[in-house]
Scaffold this motif. Structure first.
Motif, PDB file in Angstrom:
ATOM      1  N   HIS A 165       0.851  -1.178   0.000  1.00 60.89           N
ATOM      2  CA  HIS A 165       0.000   0.000   0.000  1.00 60.89           C
ATOM      3  C   HIS A 165       0.886   1.227   0.000  1.00 60.89           C
ATOM      4  O   HIS A 165       1.546   1.532   0.990  1.00 60.89           O
ATOM      5  N   HIS A 166       0.929   1.933  -1.121  1.00 60.22           N
ATOM      6  CA  HIS A 166       1.744   3.137  -1.219  1.00 60.22           C
ATOM      7  C   HIS A 166       0.880   4.326  -0.825  1.00 60.22           C
ATOM      8  O   HIS A 166       0.065   4.804  -1.597  1.00 60.22           O
ATOM      9  N   THR A 167       1.080   4.761   0.391  1.00 57.37           N
ATOM     10  CA  THR A 167       0.336   5.915   0.880  1.00 57.37           C
ATOM     11  C   THR A 167       1.320   6.866   1.525  1.00 57.37           C
ATOM     12  O   THR A 167       2.493   6.564   1.679  1.00 57.37           O
ATOM     13  N   ALA A 168       0.820   7.997   1.903  1.00 60.45           N
ATOM     14  CA  ALA A 168       1.666   8.962   2.607  1.00 60.45           C
ATOM     15  C   ALA A 168       2.114   8.361   3.934  1.00 60.45           C
ATOM     16  O   ALA A 168       1.550   7.385   4.409  1.00 60.45           O
ATOM     17  N   ALA A 169       3.140   8.944   4.509  1.00 64.27           N
ATOM     18  CA  ALA A 169       3.639   8.460   5.796  1.00 64.27           C
ATOM     19  C   ALA A 169       2.492   8.433   6.804  1.00 64.27           C
ATOM     20  O   ALA A 169       1.692   9.359   6.864  1.00 64.27           O
ATOM     21  N   PRO A 170       2.405   7.357   7.594  1.00 64.24           N
ATOM     22  CA  PRO A 170       1.311   7.259   8.566  1.00 64.24           C
ATOM     23  C   PRO A 170       1.481   8.288   9.678  1.00 64.24           C
ATOM     24  O   PRO A 170       2.578   8.762   9.920  1.00 64.24           O
ATOM     25  N   ALA A 171       0.366   8.609  10.296  1.00 62.60           N
ATOM     26  CA  ALA A 171       0.446   9.466  11.470  1.00 62.60           C
ATOM     27  C   ALA A 171       1.184   8.676  12.543  1.00 62.60           C
ATOM     28  O   ALA A 171       0.788   7.569  12.881  1.00 62.60           O
ATOM     29  N   ALA A 172       2.265   9.217  13.021  1.00 66.96           N
ATOM     30  CA  ALA A 172       3.091   8.496  13.995  1.00 66.96           C
ATOM     31  C   ALA A 172       2.552   8.749  15.392  1.00 66.96           C
ATOM     32  O   ALA A 172       2.752   9.807  15.958  1.00 66.96           O
ATOM     33  N   THR A 173       1.865   7.757  15.918  1.00 64.19           N
ATOM     34  CA  THR A 173       1.342   7.884  17.275  1.00 64.19           C
ATOM     35  C   THR A 173       2.338   7.260  18.252  1.00 64.19           C
ATOM     36  O   THR A 173       3.191   6.454  17.867  1.00 64.19           O
ATOM     37  N   TRP A 174       2.204   7.644  19.504  1.00 65.40           N
ATOM     38  CA  TRP A 174       3.066   7.044  20.533  1.00 65.40           C
ATOM     39  C   TRP A 174       2.771   5.559  20.664  1.00 65.40           C
ATOM     40  O   TRP A 174       3.673   4.757  20.891  1.00 65.40           O
TER      41      TRP A 174
END
Length: 161
Positions: free
Chosen positions: A11-20
Motif C-alpha cells: 500500500h503506497h500511501t503517505a507516511a502514517p500518522a506516527a502515534t506514541w
C-alpha cells in the motif's frame, strides 16, 4: 539472473500518522528480538567465562540477528522474496536496534559491577532487565520519528494485509 516475484499487497500511501502507541508497538517488536539476542549472548559469554568485550560483541551480534529475523519472518509471510524482505528488515530495524543496543550496553557498562556479575548474581539479571527497559524508553521516540517520516516500521506495515 534470478528475478524475485512477490504476491504481497503493498500500500503506497503517505507516511502514517506516527502515534506514541504505534511507536511503542514498533519498539516492543524491536525489544523482543534485541532481548532474545542480548540475553542469549550475555548468558553464553558469561557461562563460557569469556571476557567483557567478546561477551558484549556476541550479545550485540545476536541482538541484530534476532531483531532482523523477527521482521524477516513477518515480511516473508506477506509473500515478499528473501532478498526484498531482507532489504525491508534492514531498512526497518537498523536504527532502532542500534539505538537499543547502544543504550542497553551503555547502561550495563556504566552500572557499577554489572560487567563482573555472574549468572548466579541478582545484579546480572537486574542490570540486564533494567538496561533493556531504559533502552525501550529511549528508543520509542526514535521509532516515532522514523514512522512519521515513512521509515522504520512504517516500511514493514506496508506489507501487512
Amino acid at each position: 539472473m534470478e528475478h524475485e516475484t512477490h504476491t504481497a499487497h503493498v500500500h503506497h500511501t503517505a507516511a502514517p500518522a506516527a502515534t506514541w502507541a504505534m511507536a511503542a508497538q514498533a519498539t516492543l517488536h524491536c525489544l523482543t528480538g534485541c532481548a532474545i539476542g542480548e540475553v542469549l549472548g550475555m548468558v553464553v559469554g558469561t557461562a563460557l567465562g569469556w571476557g567483557n568485550l567478546p561477551t558484549t560483541l556476541l550479545a550485540i551480534v545476536l541482538a541484530f540477528f534476532f531483531g532482523y529475523s523477527l521482521t524477516l519472518r513477518g515480511v516473508l509471510r506477506a509473500g515478499l522474496g528473501f532478498r526484498a524482505a531482507l532489504r525491508v528488515a534492514l531498512a526497518a530495524d537498523t536504527l532502532s536496534i542500534a539505538v537499543m543496543e547502544l543504550v542497553d550496553n551503555g547502561v550495563i557498562v556504566l552500572w557499577p559491577d554489572a560487567m563482573d556479575a555472574t549468572l548466579s548474581d541478582v545484579l546480572f539479571w537486574a542490570s540486564l532487565a533494567i538496561s533493556l527497559a531504559v533502552a525501550f524508553v529511549v528508543t520509542v521516540p526514535v521509532n516515532k520519528w522514523m514512522i512519521g517520516r515513512g521509515k522504520g516500521h512504517a516500511v514493514v506495515h506496508r506489507y501487512h494485509h
